[in-house]
Motif scaffolding. Structure first.
Motif, PDB file in Angstrom:
ATOM      1  N   ILE A 149       8.415   4.600 -23.637  1.00 14.12           N
ATOM      2  CA  ILE A 149       8.362   4.615 -22.177  1.00 14.12           C
ATOM      3  C   ILE A 149       7.476   3.465 -21.725  1.00 14.12           C
ATOM      4  O   ILE A 149       6.321   3.351 -22.145  1.00 14.12           O
ATOM      5  CB  ILE A 149       7.798   5.945 -21.668  1.00 14.12           C
ATOM      6  CG1 ILE A 149       8.711   7.094 -22.078  1.00 14.12           C
ATOM      7  CG2 ILE A 149       7.606   5.917 -20.164  1.00 14.12           C
ATOM      8  CD1 ILE A 149       8.157   8.456 -21.752  1.00 14.12           C
ATOM      9  N   THR A 150       8.028   2.613 -20.892  1.00  7.42           N
ATOM     10  CA  THR A 150       7.237   1.516 -20.339  1.00  7.42           C
ATOM     11  C   THR A 150       7.307   1.616 -18.825  1.00  7.42           C
ATOM     12  O   THR A 150       8.383   1.650 -18.236  1.00  7.42           O
ATOM     13  CB  THR A 150       7.781   0.147 -20.793  1.00  7.42           C
ATOM     14  OG1 THR A 150       9.168   0.074 -20.449  1.00  7.42           O
ATOM     15  CG2 THR A 150       7.634  -0.029 -22.292  1.00  7.42           C
ATOM     16  N   LEU A 151       6.153   1.714 -18.234  1.00 10.55           N
ATOM     17  CA  LEU A 151       6.072   1.806 -16.783  1.00 10.55           C
ATOM     18  C   LEU A 151       5.406   0.545 -16.244  1.00 10.55           C
ATOM     19  O   LEU A 151       4.380   0.114 -16.752  1.00 10.55           O
ATOM     20  CB  LEU A 151       5.248   3.025 -16.361  1.00 10.55           C
ATOM     21  CG  LEU A 151       5.812   4.379 -16.778  1.00 10.55           C
ATOM     22  CD1 LEU A 151       4.834   5.475 -16.410  1.00 10.55           C
ATOM     23  CD2 LEU A 151       7.135   4.626 -16.090  1.00 10.55           C
ATOM     24  N   THR A 152       6.012  -0.017 -15.234  1.00  7.83           N
ATOM     25  CA  THR A 152       5.418  -1.175 -14.587  1.00  7.83           C
ATOM     26  C   THR A 152       5.203  -0.847 -13.118  1.00  7.83           C
ATOM     27  O   THR A 152       6.024  -0.178 -12.497  1.00  7.83           O
ATOM     28  CB  THR A 152       6.329  -2.417 -14.699  1.00  7.83           C
ATOM     29  OG1 THR A 152       7.595  -2.099 -14.143  1.00  7.83           O
ATOM     30  CG2 THR A 152       6.504  -2.824 -16.162  1.00  7.83           C
ATOM     31  N   MET A 153       4.114  -1.300 -12.604  1.00  7.18           N
ATOM     32  CA  MET A 153       3.823  -1.082 -11.199  1.00  7.18           C
ATOM     33  C   MET A 153       4.712  -1.994 -10.362  1.00  7.18           C
ATOM     34  O   MET A 153       4.902  -3.164 -10.709  1.00  7.18           O
ATOM     35  CB  MET A 153       2.355  -1.391 -10.893  1.00  7.18           C
ATOM     36  CG  MET A 153       1.397  -0.416 -11.538  1.00  7.18           C
ATOM     37  SD  MET A 153       1.635   1.269 -10.977  1.00  7.18           S
ATOM     38  CE  MET A 153       1.126   1.143  -9.292  1.00  7.18           C
ATOM     39  N   PRO A 154       5.273  -1.486  -9.292  1.00  8.35           N
ATOM     40  CA  PRO A 154       6.103  -2.343  -8.446  1.00  8.35           C
ATOM     41  C   PRO A 154       5.248  -3.415  -7.775  1.00  8.35           C
ATOM     42  O   PRO A 154       4.096  -3.184  -7.431  1.00  8.35           O
ATOM     43  CB  PRO A 154       6.695  -1.383  -7.417  1.00  8.35           C
ATOM     44  CG  PRO A 154       5.826  -0.181  -7.444  1.00  8.35           C
ATOM     45  CD  PRO A 154       5.195  -0.122  -8.795  1.00  8.35           C
ATOM     46  N   LYS A 155       5.845  -4.571  -7.633  1.00 14.56           N
ATOM     47  CA  LYS A 155       5.148  -5.672  -6.972  1.00 14.56           C
ATOM     48  C   LYS A 155       5.154  -5.439  -5.470  1.00 14.56           C
ATOM     49  O   LYS A 155       6.132  -4.948  -4.920  1.00 14.56           O
ATOM     50  CB  LYS A 155       5.835  -6.993  -7.294  1.00 14.56           C
ATOM     51  CG  LYS A 155       5.770  -7.340  -8.764  1.00 14.56           C
ATOM     52  CD  LYS A 155       6.497  -8.622  -9.039  1.00 14.56           C
ATOM     53  CE  LYS A 155       6.466  -8.920 -10.530  1.00 14.56           C
ATOM     54  NZ  LYS A 155       7.259 -10.094 -10.868  1.00 14.56           N
ATOM     55  N   PRO A 156       4.066  -5.778  -4.801  1.00 15.89           N
ATOM     56  CA  PRO A 156       4.061  -5.596  -3.343  1.00 15.89           C
ATOM     57  C   PRO A 156       5.101  -6.509  -2.699  1.00 15.89           C
ATOM     58  O   PRO A 156       5.288  -7.647  -3.100  1.00 15.89           O
ATOM     59  CB  PRO A 156       2.647  -5.981  -2.920  1.00 15.89           C
ATOM     60  CG  PRO A 156       2.019  -6.633  -4.086  1.00 15.89           C
ATOM     61  CD  PRO A 156       2.816  -6.309  -5.299  1.00 15.89           C
ATOM     62  N   ARG A 157       5.767  -5.965  -1.709  1.00 19.35           N
ATOM     63  CA  ARG A 157       6.784  -6.756  -1.016  1.00 19.35           C
ATOM     64  C   ARG A 157       6.130  -7.826  -0.158  1.00 19.35           C
ATOM     65  O   ARG A 157       5.087  -7.601   0.449  1.00 19.35           O
ATOM     66  CB  ARG A 157       7.639  -5.866  -0.116  1.00 19.35           C
ATOM     67  CG  ARG A 157       8.511  -4.916  -0.866  1.00 19.35           C
ATOM     68  CD  ARG A 157       9.483  -4.203   0.015  1.00 19.35           C
ATOM     69  NE  ARG A 157       8.907  -3.826   1.298  1.00 19.35           N
ATOM     70  CZ  ARG A 157       9.599  -3.387   2.324  1.00 19.35           C
ATOM     71  NH1 ARG A 157      10.886  -3.283   2.248  1.00 19.35           N
ATOM     72  NH2 ARG A 157       9.014  -3.060   3.449  1.00 19.35           N
ATOM     73  N   GLN A 158       6.763  -8.947  -0.121  1.00 20.50           N
ATOM     74  CA  GLN A 158       6.308 -10.024   0.740  1.00 20.50           C
ATOM     75  C   GLN A 158       6.767  -9.727   2.160  1.00 20.50           C
ATOM     76  O   GLN A 158       7.856  -9.186   2.353  1.00 20.50           O
ATOM     77  CB  GLN A 158       6.894 -11.366   0.280  1.00 20.50           C
ATOM     78  CG  GLN A 158       6.434 -11.771  -1.104  1.00 20.50           C
ATOM     79  CD  GLN A 158       4.935 -11.999  -1.160  1.00 20.50           C
ATOM     80  OE1 GLN A 158       4.339 -12.484  -0.215  1.00 20.50           O
ATOM     81  NE2 GLN A 158       4.326 -11.607  -2.267  1.00 20.50           N
ATOM     82  N   PRO A 159       5.948 -10.038   3.160  1.00 17.65           N
ATOM     83  CA  PRO A 159       6.403  -9.811   4.532  1.00 17.65           C
ATOM     84  C   PRO A 159       7.664 -10.627   4.797  1.00 17.65           C
ATOM     85  O   PRO A 159       7.778 -11.766   4.379  1.00 17.65           O
ATOM     86  CB  PRO A 159       5.249 -10.301   5.403  1.00 17.65           C
ATOM     87  CG  PRO A 159       4.193 -10.799   4.500  1.00 17.65           C
ATOM     88  CD  PRO A 159       4.626 -10.603   3.090  1.00 17.65           C
ATOM     89  N   GLN A 160       8.606 -10.002   5.471  1.00 14.39           N
ATOM     90  CA  GLN A 160       9.870 -10.674   5.730  1.00 14.39           C
ATOM     91  C   GLN A 160       9.722 -11.769   6.781  1.00 14.39           C
ATOM     92  O   GLN A 160      10.458 -12.732   6.770  1.00 14.39           O
ATOM     93  CB  GLN A 160      10.908  -9.657   6.167  1.00 14.39           C
ATOM     94  CG  GLN A 160      11.248  -8.688   5.054  1.00 14.39           C
ATOM     95  CD  GLN A 160      12.281  -7.672   5.484  1.00 14.39           C
ATOM     96  OE1 GLN A 160      12.677  -7.623   6.637  1.00 14.39           O
ATOM     97  NE2 GLN A 160      12.730  -6.867   4.550  1.00 14.39           N
ATOM     98  N   GLU A 161       8.790 -11.581   7.648  1.00 19.58           N
ATOM     99  CA  GLU A 161       8.566 -12.593   8.667  1.00 19.58           C
ATOM    100  C   GLU A 161       7.083 -12.909   8.737  1.00 19.58           C
ATOM    101  O   GLU A 161       6.244 -12.082   8.405  1.00 19.58           O
ATOM    102  CB  GLU A 161       9.064 -12.107  10.025  1.00 19.58           C
ATOM    103  CG  GLU A 161      10.561 -11.954  10.077  1.00 19.58           C
ATOM    104  CD  GLU A 161      11.052 -11.628  11.468  1.00 19.58           C
ATOM    105  OE1 GLU A 161      10.256 -11.730  12.420  1.00 19.58           O
ATOM    106  OE2 GLU A 161      12.224 -11.280  11.588  1.00 19.58           O
ATOM    107  N   GLU A 162       6.813 -14.074   9.188  1.00 23.39           N
ATOM    108  CA  GLU A 162       5.432 -14.514   9.292  1.00 23.39           C
ATOM    109  C   GLU A 162       4.709 -13.724  10.380  1.00 23.39           C
ATOM    110  O   GLU A 162       5.264 -13.446  11.441  1.00 23.39           O
ATOM    111  CB  GLU A 162       5.423 -15.998   9.662  1.00 23.39           C
ATOM    112  CG  GLU A 162       4.131 -16.683   9.388  1.00 23.39           C
ATOM    113  CD  GLU A 162       4.251 -18.173   9.619  1.00 23.39           C
ATOM    114  OE1 GLU A 162       3.438 -18.688  10.402  1.00 23.39           O
ATOM    115  OE2 GLU A 162       5.158 -18.787   9.044  1.00 23.39           O
TER     116      GLU A 162
END
Length: 110
Positions: free
Chosen positions: A64-77
């Protein structure tokens, strides 16, 4: 053997079974101890069969390998605003100036 004798024997068996079920009450403490014992037994890791090759064990349960999700980049500035003594309609309309969005400001907004 007659039907009456057979029914009598069946009734006696039911009475004995009912009395046997009530004869040995289990305390709450015993019940909790039994539950805890079963939970501990279930939580202990199962030992693999020594005759089973390691390759078979590895194939049965992949790691079992668990990876933390990467934070989403804001779609707009994002931006910040600073206004002083500006009418509300002008302020809200300036929020969408130069963007693909439009805004309607109610005439009563002041």
């Amino acid at each position: 053997m007659s039907k009456r004798e057979t029914m009598k024997k069946i009734c006696i068996c039911f009475v004995i079974a009912a009395l046997a079920g009530c004869s040995a009450p289990v305390s709450k403490r015993e019940t909790y101890d039994l539950i805890n014992a079963e939970m501990t037994k279930a939580a202990t890791p199962v030992k693999t069969n020594p005759a089973q090759p390691e390759a078979v064990s590895a194939a049965l349960l992949p790691p079992i390998t668990l990876t933390m999700p990467k934070p989403r980049q804001p779609q707009e500035e994002r931006f910040s605003l600073a206004f002083n003594s500006v009418p509300a309609q002008q302020f809200f309309m300036s929020l969408v100036t130069g963007t693909r969005y439009s805004m309607l400001v109610h005439p009563d907004v002041s």
